[in-house]
Scaffold this active site. Sequence first.
Site, mmCIF file in Angstrom:
data_model
loop_
_atom_site.group_PDB
_atom_site.id
_atom_site.type_symbol
_atom_site.label_atom_id
_atom_site.label_comp_id
_atom_site.label_asym_id
_atom_site.label_seq_id
_atom_site.Cartn_x
_atom_site.Cartn_y
_atom_site.Cartn_z
ATOM 1 N N HIS A 62 29.029 53.938 35.979
ATOM 2 C CA HIS A 62 28.279 52.792 35.620
ATOM 3 C C HIS A 62 27.291 52.277 36.473
ATOM 4 C CE1 HIS A 62 32.960 51.757 34.860
ATOM 5 N NE2 HIS A 62 32.200 52.118 33.550
ATOM 6 N N LYS A 72 25.855 48.606 45.983
ATOM 7 C CA LYS A 72 27.204 48.406 46.088
ATOM 8 C C LYS A 72 27.493 48.979 47.378
ATOM 9 C CE LYS A 72 28.473 48.646 41.370
ATOM 10 N NZ LYS A 72 29.003 49.642 40.371
ATOM 11 N N TYR A 132 34.810 46.409 46.614
ATOM 12 C CA TYR A 132 33.252 46.640 46.572
ATOM 13 C C TYR A 132 32.174 45.130 46.714
ATOM 14 C CZ TYR A 132 33.092 46.819 41.627
ATOM 15 O OH TYR A 132 33.390 46.651 40.193
ATOM 16 N N ASP A 170 34.420 54.142 28.905
ATOM 17 C CA ASP A 170 33.921 55.319 29.595
ATOM 18 C C ASP A 170 34.040 56.550 28.824
ATOM 19 O OD1 ASP A 170 33.232 53.423 31.421
ATOM 20 O OD2 ASP A 170 34.941 53.960 32.736
#
Length: 183
Positions: A62, A72, A132, A170
């Site tokens: 992603h 991130k 995250y 996904d």
Amino acid sequence: MNFIATKLEGCYIIEPKIINDDRGYFMESFNENTFQKGIGQAIHFVQDNQSFSSKGVLRGLHYQVGEHSQAKLVRVLSGEVLDVAVDIRPNSKTFGEHVSVLLTADNQTQFFVPRGFAHGFLVLSDTATFFYKCDNFYNKESEGGIIYNDKTLNIDWGFSENELIISEKDKVQPALKLARAAW
């Protein structure tokens, strides 16, 4: 903290300094000054996210595009994951290359994935809690993705296809060459 540059410019593996004693351990998991000095740029995180997944769950690959792109800082609170960053910056000398990092609750290693990278992870342990920080707020209209098994990326997830648990979203992501431009 020890900041280890990877082959992908801007991606860093971060090893914490852990102080152990008979009571357990202590570590500083994040310090903005130390972090910014270690990666050589100013990053201000605005959103924290956490997920819980079972063995074989693959989340990714992603990214966010344009003004909503995200950097991130990822780590594992419990369990073990294989974490992957893919360089999708069109003018990068490492475009289409990836780095894989083993993140575990035991090693407490963190991985910094800057803007311009696709990101995903596979749970290797029975369960894992993944945490995250993001430097930009999530924006659904700015989502992008790449299929996890794109042959040009050649990512070795270490699991057979029938062992993977993948969301419907996904499973239908495009190959890198057809993915939404990140910039």
